[in-house]
Design a protein around this motif. Sequence first.
Motif: not given
Lengths: 145, 344
Positions: B42-43, B46, B49-50, B251, B253-256
Amino acid sequence: MPIKTTAAVRIGDIPASALPATLNGLRVQPESDKAAVSHADGSYARAVGFYSLRQSQLVEATLEVIELVPSTPNTAGFRLSLVNQVTGGIPSEVRLSGHSVYLASGIGSATSTWFDGRVLFILTTRSQYSTPRALLEATLGVHLS
Amino acid sequence: MFTVLGPWSDALRRSRLHQFVALVLAAVFISSCQSPDTLATELHADITRTMATSMQFVWTDQELSLTQTVSGQYADAYRYHLLYVANGVPAWEEVVKDDAVADRILDPAAVARYWSTQRANVTIPSAQLAGAALLAHHWVVDTTGAPSVPTVGQEVQEYKDDPFDQALLFLSDVNNLISLAPPPEVRQYRADDVTPVYKPTDDPFPAPLKGSGITRYDVYEQPLPVVQTASPGAVPAPPTISNFTKIAIYVKNGMVVEIRLTTDPIDQLQQLVNNYHLSLPKNLSREGQEAFAQTAIQRLSIQTGTLPFLVRQETLVVEPLPRGTSIAIPSGAVPAKLSFLHPS
Protein backbone atom coordinates in the motif's frame (compact mmCIF):
# COMPACT_ATOMS: atom_id res chain seq x y z
CA MET A 1 3.20 -13.07 -19.28
CA PRO A 2 2.11 -13.88 -22.82
CA ILE A 3 -1.17 -12.40 -23.92
CA LYS A 4 -3.77 -14.97 -24.85
CA THR A 5 -5.73 -13.74 -27.82
CA THR A 6 -9.40 -14.33 -28.39
CA ALA A 7 -10.93 -16.40 -31.14
CA ALA A 8 -10.77 -14.95 -34.62
CA VAL A 9 -12.82 -11.79 -35.04
CA ARG A 10 -13.37 -9.54 -38.00
CA ILE A 11 -11.29 -6.41 -37.59
CA GLY A 12 -12.76 -3.21 -38.91
CA ASP A 13 -11.25 0.11 -39.88
CA ILE A 14 -11.20 3.30 -37.87
CA PRO A 15 -12.20 5.96 -40.39
CA ALA A 16 -9.82 8.82 -41.00
CA SER A 17 -12.61 11.20 -40.08
CA ALA A 18 -12.21 10.05 -36.48
CA LEU A 19 -8.98 12.02 -36.29
CA PRO A 20 -8.28 15.71 -36.93
CA ALA A 21 -6.76 16.67 -40.28
CA THR A 22 -3.58 17.86 -38.58
CA LEU A 23 -1.83 17.23 -35.29
CA ASN A 24 0.76 19.77 -34.09
CA GLY A 25 0.96 21.06 -37.66
CA LEU A 26 1.56 17.61 -39.15
CA ARG A 27 -0.83 16.31 -41.80
CA VAL A 28 -2.67 13.16 -40.71
CA GLN A 29 -2.70 10.69 -43.62
CA PRO A 30 -4.39 7.29 -43.39
CA GLU A 31 -2.17 4.39 -44.36
CA SER A 32 -3.37 0.98 -45.39
CA ASP A 33 -2.36 -2.01 -43.30
CA LYS A 34 -4.97 -4.38 -44.68
CA ALA A 35 -2.37 -7.04 -45.39
CA ALA A 36 -1.09 -7.13 -41.84
CA VAL A 37 -4.55 -7.10 -40.33
CA SER A 38 -5.89 -9.80 -42.63
CA HIS A 39 -3.22 -12.19 -41.35
CA ALA A 40 -4.30 -11.86 -37.74
CA ASP A 41 -5.81 -15.17 -36.62
CA GLY A 42 -7.26 -13.85 -33.40
CA SER A 43 -7.09 -10.49 -31.78
CA TYR A 44 -8.37 -8.24 -29.08
CA ALA A 45 -8.74 -5.55 -31.75
CA ARG A 46 -12.19 -4.66 -33.05
CA ALA A 47 -11.03 -1.86 -35.31
CA VAL A 48 -7.68 -0.49 -36.32
CA GLY A 49 -6.45 2.73 -37.87
CA PHE A 50 -2.92 3.43 -39.03
CA TYR A 51 -1.80 6.93 -39.94
CA SER A 52 1.34 8.76 -40.91
CA LEU A 53 1.93 12.26 -39.60
CA ARG A 54 3.74 14.24 -42.25
CA GLN A 55 5.51 17.52 -42.66
CA SER A 56 5.11 17.96 -46.39
CA GLN A 57 6.06 14.44 -47.59
CA LEU A 58 8.39 13.65 -44.70
CA VAL A 59 6.97 11.19 -42.19
CA GLU A 60 7.76 12.61 -38.76
CA ALA A 61 5.61 10.17 -36.83
CA THR A 62 3.14 7.35 -37.11
CA LEU A 63 0.00 6.80 -35.10
CA GLU A 64 -1.72 3.48 -34.60
CA VAL A 65 -5.18 3.49 -33.06
CA ILE A 66 -6.67 0.22 -31.91
CA GLU A 67 -10.19 -0.13 -30.60
CA LEU A 68 -10.29 -3.17 -28.35
CA VAL A 69 -13.16 -5.64 -28.19
CA PRO A 70 -15.44 -5.21 -25.15
CA SER A 71 -14.29 -8.56 -23.73
CA THR A 72 -10.73 -7.32 -23.38
CA PRO A 73 -9.65 -7.59 -19.76
CA ASN A 74 -9.80 -4.17 -18.17
CA THR A 75 -7.06 -4.64 -15.62
CA ALA A 76 -3.88 -2.69 -15.10
CA GLY A 77 -1.80 -5.86 -15.36
CA PHE A 78 -3.28 -6.85 -18.71
CA ARG A 79 -2.85 -3.37 -20.10
CA LEU A 80 0.73 -3.20 -18.93
CA SER A 81 1.54 -6.54 -20.53
CA LEU A 82 -0.02 -5.25 -23.75
CA VAL A 83 2.14 -2.13 -23.54
CA ASN A 84 5.23 -4.25 -22.86
CA GLN A 85 4.53 -6.19 -26.06
CA VAL A 86 4.18 -2.95 -28.00
CA THR A 87 7.35 -1.38 -26.62
CA GLY A 88 9.37 -4.57 -26.41
CA GLY A 89 10.49 -3.92 -22.86
CA ILE A 90 9.61 -2.18 -19.66
CA PRO A 91 8.74 1.43 -20.49
CA SER A 92 8.78 4.38 -18.12
CA GLU A 93 5.37 5.65 -17.09
CA VAL A 94 4.42 9.31 -16.79
CA ARG A 95 1.11 10.94 -16.08
CA LEU A 96 0.14 13.44 -18.78
CA SER A 97 -3.20 15.13 -19.40
CA GLY A 98 -4.99 12.59 -17.24
CA HIS A 99 -3.48 9.58 -19.01
CA SER A 100 -0.84 7.10 -17.94
CA VAL A 101 1.57 7.34 -20.86
CA TYR A 102 4.25 4.69 -21.34
CA LEU A 103 7.44 6.00 -22.93
CA ALA A 104 10.07 3.89 -24.65
CA SER A 105 13.04 4.77 -26.79
CA GLY A 106 14.22 2.81 -29.76
CA ILE A 107 16.91 3.27 -32.36
CA GLY A 108 16.05 6.52 -34.08
CA SER A 109 12.56 6.71 -32.65
CA ALA A 110 10.53 7.00 -29.49
CA THR A 111 7.22 5.36 -28.76
CA SER A 112 4.44 6.67 -26.53
CA THR A 113 1.58 4.33 -25.68
CA TRP A 114 -1.61 5.04 -23.76
CA PHE A 115 -5.20 3.97 -23.34
CA ASP A 116 -8.27 6.16 -23.70
CA GLY A 117 -11.11 3.96 -22.54
CA ARG A 118 -11.00 0.87 -24.77
CA VAL A 119 -8.84 2.57 -27.36
CA LEU A 120 -5.11 1.98 -27.47
CA PHE A 121 -2.93 4.70 -29.00
CA ILE A 122 0.62 4.06 -30.18
CA LEU A 123 2.53 7.15 -31.30
CA THR A 124 5.98 6.61 -32.75
CA THR A 125 8.08 9.69 -33.41
CA ARG A 126 11.35 10.17 -35.24
CA SER A 127 14.18 11.08 -32.88
CA GLN A 128 15.03 14.07 -35.07
CA TYR A 129 11.54 15.50 -34.86
CA SER A 130 11.90 18.76 -32.96
CA THR A 131 8.68 18.95 -30.95
CA PRO A 132 7.65 15.43 -29.96
CA ARG A 133 6.13 16.50 -26.66
CA ALA A 134 3.85 19.04 -28.28
CA LEU A 135 2.77 16.34 -30.76
CA LEU A 136 2.09 13.91 -27.93
CA GLU A 137 0.10 16.58 -26.11
CA ALA A 138 -1.99 17.26 -29.20
CA THR A 139 -2.57 13.56 -29.80
CA LEU A 140 -3.58 12.99 -26.18
CA GLY A 141 -6.46 15.34 -26.93
CA VAL A 142 -7.86 12.94 -29.53
CA HIS A 143 -10.84 10.95 -28.26
CA LEU A 144 -12.74 8.35 -30.25
CA SER A 145 -16.33 8.28 -29.09
CA MET B 1 -7.09 -2.34 45.21
CA PHE B 2 -6.07 -5.98 45.22
CA THR B 3 -4.53 -5.63 48.68
CA VAL B 4 -7.82 -4.90 50.39
CA LEU B 5 -9.42 -8.03 49.05
CA GLY B 6 -9.07 -11.37 50.77
CA PRO B 7 -7.93 -14.82 49.59
CA TRP B 8 -10.71 -14.93 47.01
CA SER B 9 -9.23 -11.86 45.47
CA ASP B 10 -5.89 -13.60 45.02
CA ALA B 11 -7.50 -16.03 42.62
CA LEU B 12 -9.27 -13.16 40.92
CA ARG B 13 -6.01 -11.24 40.73
CA ARG B 14 -4.25 -14.20 39.13
CA SER B 15 -7.15 -14.61 36.76
CA ARG B 16 -7.07 -10.92 35.83
CA LEU B 17 -3.32 -11.04 35.51
CA HIS B 18 -3.64 -13.96 33.12
CA GLN B 19 -6.31 -12.08 31.20
CA PHE B 20 -4.07 -9.00 31.06
CA VAL B 21 -1.06 -11.01 29.87
CA ALA B 22 -3.25 -12.76 27.31
CA LEU B 23 -4.56 -9.42 26.08
CA VAL B 24 -1.06 -7.97 25.77
CA LEU B 25 0.15 -11.04 23.90
CA ALA B 26 -2.89 -10.91 21.67
CA ALA B 27 -2.31 -7.22 20.98
CA VAL B 28 1.33 -7.82 20.14
CA PHE B 29 0.40 -10.82 17.98
CA ILE B 30 -2.35 -8.93 16.16
CA SER B 31 -0.17 -5.87 15.55
CA SER B 32 2.68 -8.03 14.31
CA CYS B 33 0.31 -9.89 12.00
CA GLN B 34 -1.12 -6.72 10.47
CA SER B 35 -0.47 -7.89 6.95
CA PRO B 36 2.97 -6.26 6.73
CA ASP B 37 3.29 -7.20 3.09
CA THR B 38 0.02 -5.44 2.39
CA LEU B 39 1.22 -2.41 4.31
CA ALA B 40 4.42 -2.19 2.26
CA THR B 41 2.46 -2.72 -0.96
CA GLU B 42 0.00 0.00 0.00
CA LEU B 43 2.82 2.38 0.82
CA HIS B 44 4.54 1.71 -2.50
CA ALA B 45 1.18 2.43 -4.18
CA ASP B 46 0.79 5.68 -2.20
CA ILE B 47 4.26 6.81 -3.32
CA THR B 48 3.58 5.86 -6.95
CA ARG B 49 0.24 7.69 -6.82
CA THR B 50 1.95 10.79 -5.43
CA MET B 51 4.62 10.68 -8.14
CA ALA B 52 1.85 10.82 -10.75
CA THR B 53 0.17 13.84 -9.18
CA SER B 54 0.49 17.55 -9.89
CA MET B 55 2.17 19.03 -6.84
CA GLN B 56 4.19 21.79 -5.35
CA PHE B 57 7.01 20.63 -3.18
CA VAL B 58 10.10 21.54 -1.21
CA TRP B 59 12.97 19.06 -1.08
CA THR B 60 15.67 19.89 1.46
CA ASP B 61 19.02 18.17 1.80
CA GLN B 62 21.06 19.13 4.85
CA GLU B 63 24.62 17.83 4.93
CA LEU B 64 27.47 18.65 7.32
CA SER B 65 28.61 21.67 5.29
CA LEU B 66 25.82 22.29 2.82
CA THR B 67 22.11 22.85 2.88
CA GLN B 68 20.39 22.70 -0.48
CA THR B 69 16.77 22.90 -1.47
CA VAL B 70 14.76 22.43 -4.61
CA SER B 71 11.30 23.88 -4.52
CA GLY B 72 8.67 24.55 -7.08
CA GLN B 73 5.62 23.57 -9.00
CA TYR B 74 5.34 20.27 -10.82
CA ALA B 75 2.30 19.91 -13.07
CA ASP B 76 3.60 16.76 -14.75
CA ALA B 77 6.77 15.29 -16.21
CA TYR B 78 6.64 17.78 -19.10
CA ARG B 79 5.70 20.92 -17.17
CA TYR B 80 7.44 22.20 -14.07
CA HIS B 81 9.13 25.28 -12.61
CA LEU B 82 11.85 24.65 -10.02
CA LEU B 83 14.37 26.67 -8.02
CA TYR B 84 17.63 25.36 -6.57
CA VAL B 85 18.95 27.12 -3.47
CA ALA B 86 22.36 26.34 -1.97
CA ASN B 87 23.14 27.48 1.59
CA GLY B 88 20.25 29.91 1.45
CA VAL B 89 21.31 31.54 -1.83
CA PRO B 90 19.18 31.05 -4.98
CA ALA B 91 21.48 29.37 -7.49
CA TRP B 92 19.59 27.91 -10.44
CA GLU B 93 16.06 28.16 -11.80
CA GLU B 94 14.55 25.98 -14.48
CA VAL B 95 11.25 25.87 -16.32
CA VAL B 96 10.25 22.98 -18.55
CA LYS B 97 7.19 23.20 -20.73
CA ASP B 98 6.68 20.51 -23.32
CA ASP B 99 9.66 20.62 -25.68
CA ALA B 100 11.07 23.87 -24.30
CA VAL B 101 13.39 24.40 -21.36
CA ALA B 102 14.46 27.71 -19.86
CA ASP B 103 17.30 28.10 -17.36
CA ARG B 104 18.65 30.96 -15.30
CA ILE B 105 21.81 30.55 -13.29
CA LEU B 106 22.04 32.92 -10.35
CA ASP B 107 25.08 31.48 -8.56
CA PRO B 108 27.46 29.76 -11.01
CA ALA B 109 29.86 28.77 -8.22
CA ALA B 110 27.13 26.88 -6.35
CA VAL B 111 26.05 25.15 -9.54
CA ALA B 112 29.65 24.16 -10.35
CA ARG B 113 30.03 22.81 -6.82
CA TYR B 114 26.93 20.68 -7.31
CA TRP B 115 28.29 19.25 -10.55
CA SER B 116 31.63 18.44 -8.91
CA THR B 117 29.94 16.50 -6.11
CA GLN B 118 27.99 14.51 -8.69
CA ARG B 119 30.99 13.91 -10.95
CA ALA B 120 28.92 15.52 -13.71
CA ASN B 121 31.05 16.47 -16.69
CA VAL B 122 29.30 19.80 -17.26
CA THR B 123 30.71 23.29 -17.70
CA ILE B 124 29.13 26.53 -18.81
CA PRO B 125 30.74 27.56 -22.13
CA SER B 126 31.28 31.26 -21.52
CA ALA B 127 32.31 31.83 -25.15
CA GLN B 128 28.93 30.72 -26.46
CA LEU B 129 25.80 32.87 -26.48
CA ALA B 130 23.94 30.60 -24.07
CA GLY B 131 26.86 30.39 -21.66
CA ALA B 132 27.50 34.12 -21.69
CA ALA B 133 23.83 34.86 -21.12
CA LEU B 134 23.63 32.36 -18.26
CA LEU B 135 26.73 33.81 -16.59
CA ALA B 136 25.08 37.23 -16.86
CA HIS B 137 22.10 35.77 -14.95
CA HIS B 138 19.74 36.01 -17.93
CA TRP B 139 17.03 33.50 -18.70
CA VAL B 140 17.97 31.34 -21.68
CA VAL B 141 15.37 29.30 -23.52
CA ASP B 142 15.94 26.29 -25.74
CA THR B 143 12.64 25.72 -27.52
CA THR B 144 13.41 22.08 -28.37
CA GLY B 145 15.89 21.15 -25.65
CA ALA B 146 13.72 19.89 -22.81
CA PRO B 147 15.63 17.37 -20.72
CA SER B 148 14.52 13.77 -20.91
CA VAL B 149 12.20 12.58 -18.19
CA PRO B 150 14.38 11.52 -15.26
CA THR B 151 14.05 7.86 -14.52
CA VAL B 152 15.61 5.59 -11.99
CA GLY B 153 16.04 1.86 -11.93
CA GLN B 154 16.56 -0.18 -8.82
CA GLU B 155 19.73 1.66 -7.88
CA VAL B 156 19.70 4.01 -4.91
CA GLN B 157 21.37 7.38 -4.51
CA GLU B 158 23.17 7.34 -7.83
CA TYR B 159 24.85 10.40 -9.27
CA LYS B 160 22.43 12.93 -10.76
CA ASP B 161 23.27 15.50 -13.43
CA ASP B 162 21.37 18.30 -11.75
CA PRO B 163 19.62 19.03 -8.46
CA PHE B 164 16.23 19.06 -10.17
CA ASP B 165 16.60 15.42 -11.15
CA GLN B 166 17.75 14.67 -7.62
CA ALA B 167 14.61 16.25 -6.16
CA LEU B 168 12.27 14.78 -8.78
CA LEU B 169 13.70 11.30 -8.23
CA PHE B 170 13.63 11.47 -4.44
CA LEU B 171 10.30 9.65 -4.25
CA SER B 172 11.67 6.92 -6.54
CA ASP B 173 14.80 6.65 -4.39
CA VAL B 174 12.68 6.26 -1.27
CA ASN B 175 10.59 3.61 -3.01
CA ASN B 176 13.79 1.69 -3.74
CA LEU B 177 15.09 2.13 -0.19
CA ILE B 178 11.85 0.65 1.13
CA SER B 179 12.35 -2.35 -1.13
CA LEU B 180 15.86 -2.77 0.30
CA ALA B 181 14.57 -2.78 3.87
CA PRO B 182 14.39 -6.11 5.65
CA PRO B 183 10.93 -7.69 5.84
CA PRO B 184 8.35 -6.52 6.63
CA GLU B 185 9.91 -3.30 5.27
CA VAL B 186 7.57 -0.84 7.00
CA ARG B 187 5.48 -0.49 10.14
CA GLN B 188 2.84 2.04 11.02
CA TYR B 189 4.06 4.39 13.72
CA ARG B 190 2.26 4.42 17.06
CA ALA B 191 3.45 6.46 19.99
CA ASP B 192 2.76 3.56 22.38
CA ASP B 193 4.12 0.80 20.15
CA VAL B 194 5.92 -1.85 22.23
CA THR B 195 8.06 -2.90 19.24
CA PRO B 196 8.61 0.28 17.23
CA VAL B 197 10.90 0.42 14.22
CA TYR B 198 12.95 3.14 15.92
CA LYS B 199 13.41 3.14 19.68
CA PRO B 200 12.11 6.39 21.16
CA THR B 201 15.67 7.36 22.12
CA ASP B 202 16.85 6.90 18.50
CA ASP B 203 13.74 8.22 16.76
CA PRO B 204 14.62 11.49 15.00
CA PHE B 205 11.17 12.04 13.52
CA PRO B 206 8.13 13.85 14.91
CA ALA B 207 4.82 12.13 15.51
CA PRO B 208 1.99 13.25 13.24
CA LEU B 209 -0.20 15.93 14.75
CA LYS B 210 -3.25 14.53 16.47
CA GLY B 211 -6.40 14.98 14.45
CA SER B 212 -4.42 15.79 11.29
CA GLY B 213 -5.47 12.58 9.56
CA ILE B 214 -1.83 11.91 8.79
CA THR B 215 -0.40 8.42 9.28
CA ARG B 216 3.32 7.89 9.70
CA TYR B 217 5.07 4.80 8.37
CA ASP B 218 8.59 3.89 9.46
CA VAL B 219 11.02 1.91 7.31
CA TYR B 220 13.15 -0.78 8.92
CA GLU B 221 16.90 -0.27 8.80
CA GLN B 222 19.05 -2.89 7.14
CA PRO B 223 21.31 -4.40 9.85
CA LEU B 224 25.04 -3.91 9.50
CA PRO B 225 26.83 -6.62 7.50
CA VAL B 226 28.38 -9.36 9.61
CA VAL B 227 31.59 -11.33 9.19
CA GLN B 228 31.06 -14.32 6.90
CA THR B 229 34.20 -16.26 7.85
CA ALA B 230 35.84 -17.27 11.11
CA SER B 231 39.28 -16.05 10.01
CA PRO B 232 41.03 -13.85 12.57
CA GLY B 233 40.91 -10.18 11.65
CA ALA B 234 38.20 -10.70 9.04
CA VAL B 235 35.89 -7.75 8.48
CA PRO B 236 32.37 -7.74 7.09
CA ALA B 237 31.41 -6.43 3.66
CA PRO B 238 31.35 -2.63 3.47
CA PRO B 239 28.19 -1.02 4.82
CA THR B 240 25.84 0.70 2.44
CA ILE B 241 23.56 3.67 2.76
CA SER B 242 20.61 1.44 3.67
CA ASN B 243 22.46 0.38 6.84
CA PHE B 244 22.30 3.90 8.24
CA THR B 245 19.14 5.35 6.79
CA LYS B 246 16.02 5.98 8.81
CA ILE B 247 12.90 6.95 6.90
CA ALA B 248 9.51 8.16 8.04
CA ILE B 249 6.76 8.63 5.47
CA TYR B 250 3.72 10.70 6.31
CA VAL B 251 0.60 9.84 4.34
CA LYS B 252 -2.83 11.43 4.21
CA ASN B 253 -5.73 10.10 2.16
CA GLY B 254 -3.45 7.82 0.19
CA MET B 255 -1.04 10.58 -0.76
CA VAL B 256 2.43 11.25 0.61
CA VAL B 257 2.51 14.65 2.31
CA GLU B 258 6.00 14.48 3.78
CA ILE B 259 9.06 12.27 3.88
CA ARG B 260 11.87 12.59 6.38
CA LEU B 261 15.07 10.68 5.85
CA THR B 262 18.22 10.72 7.90
CA THR B 263 21.46 9.03 6.99
CA ASP B 264 23.52 9.02 10.14
CA PRO B 265 25.64 6.23 11.62
CA ILE B 266 25.78 7.82 15.07
CA ASP B 267 23.45 5.20 16.64
CA GLN B 268 25.62 2.37 15.33
CA LEU B 269 28.99 4.04 15.75
CA GLN B 270 30.29 1.64 18.40
CA GLN B 271 29.20 -1.40 16.40
CA LEU B 272 30.85 0.11 13.34
CA VAL B 273 34.08 0.62 15.27
CA ASN B 274 33.99 -2.95 16.61
CA ASN B 275 33.06 -4.66 13.32
CA TYR B 276 35.64 -2.89 11.19
CA HIS B 277 38.39 -2.56 13.82
CA LEU B 278 38.33 1.24 13.68
CA SER B 279 40.07 3.49 16.15
CA LEU B 280 37.62 6.10 17.41
CA PRO B 281 39.32 9.21 18.82
CA LYS B 282 38.20 10.09 22.31
CA ASN B 283 36.18 13.12 23.34
CA LEU B 284 34.71 13.81 19.91
CA SER B 285 31.65 16.01 19.70
CA ARG B 286 28.56 14.65 17.97
CA GLU B 287 29.56 16.47 14.78
CA GLY B 288 33.06 15.09 15.14
CA GLN B 289 31.72 11.56 15.51
CA GLU B 290 29.53 12.03 12.42
CA ALA B 291 32.48 13.32 10.42
CA PHE B 292 34.63 10.42 11.64
CA ALA B 293 31.95 7.89 10.66
CA GLN B 294 31.41 9.56 7.26
CA THR B 295 35.12 9.39 6.47
CA ALA B 296 35.45 5.82 7.72
CA ILE B 297 32.48 4.57 5.68
CA GLN B 298 33.70 6.37 2.56
CA ARG B 299 37.04 4.63 2.97
CA LEU B 300 35.39 1.26 3.53
CA SER B 301 33.13 1.56 0.49
CA ILE B 302 35.51 3.39 -1.81
CA GLN B 303 35.42 0.63 -4.40
CA THR B 304 31.65 0.37 -4.67
CA GLY B 305 31.42 3.20 -7.22
CA THR B 306 28.35 4.73 -5.65
CA LEU B 307 27.90 8.22 -4.25
CA PRO B 308 30.20 9.06 -1.35
CA PHE B 309 28.50 8.32 1.94
CA LEU B 310 27.23 11.56 3.45
CA VAL B 311 25.71 12.24 6.82
CA ARG B 312 22.58 14.04 5.78
CA GLN B 313 18.95 14.77 6.47
CA GLU B 314 16.55 14.95 3.57
CA THR B 315 12.99 16.18 3.74
CA LEU B 316 10.31 16.33 1.10
CA VAL B 317 7.12 18.27 1.75
CA VAL B 318 4.39 17.82 -0.84
CA GLU B 319 1.15 19.72 -1.40
CA PRO B 320 -1.37 19.53 -4.23
CA LEU B 321 -0.72 22.02 -7.00
CA PRO B 322 -3.32 24.80 -6.74
CA ARG B 323 -5.95 24.72 -9.46
CA GLY B 324 -5.28 27.10 -12.29
CA THR B 325 -1.51 27.05 -11.82
CA SER B 326 0.13 27.71 -15.15
CA ILE B 327 3.69 26.79 -16.03
CA ALA B 328 5.09 29.29 -18.51
CA ILE B 329 8.44 29.93 -20.15
CA PRO B 330 9.67 33.34 -18.88
CA SER B 331 9.22 36.11 -21.41
CA GLY B 332 12.29 37.86 -22.73
CA ALA B 333 14.51 34.79 -22.41
CA VAL B 334 17.52 34.60 -24.72
CA PRO B 335 16.93 31.88 -27.33
CA ALA B 336 19.90 29.53 -27.53
CA LYS B 337 20.82 25.86 -27.28
CA LEU B 338 21.15 24.49 -23.75
CA SER B 339 22.21 20.95 -24.60
CA PHE B 340 25.38 21.34 -22.51
CA LEU B 341 23.18 21.66 -19.42
CA HIS B 342 21.09 18.63 -20.24
CA PRO B 343 23.26 15.89 -21.71
CA SER B 344 20.99 13.03 -22.68
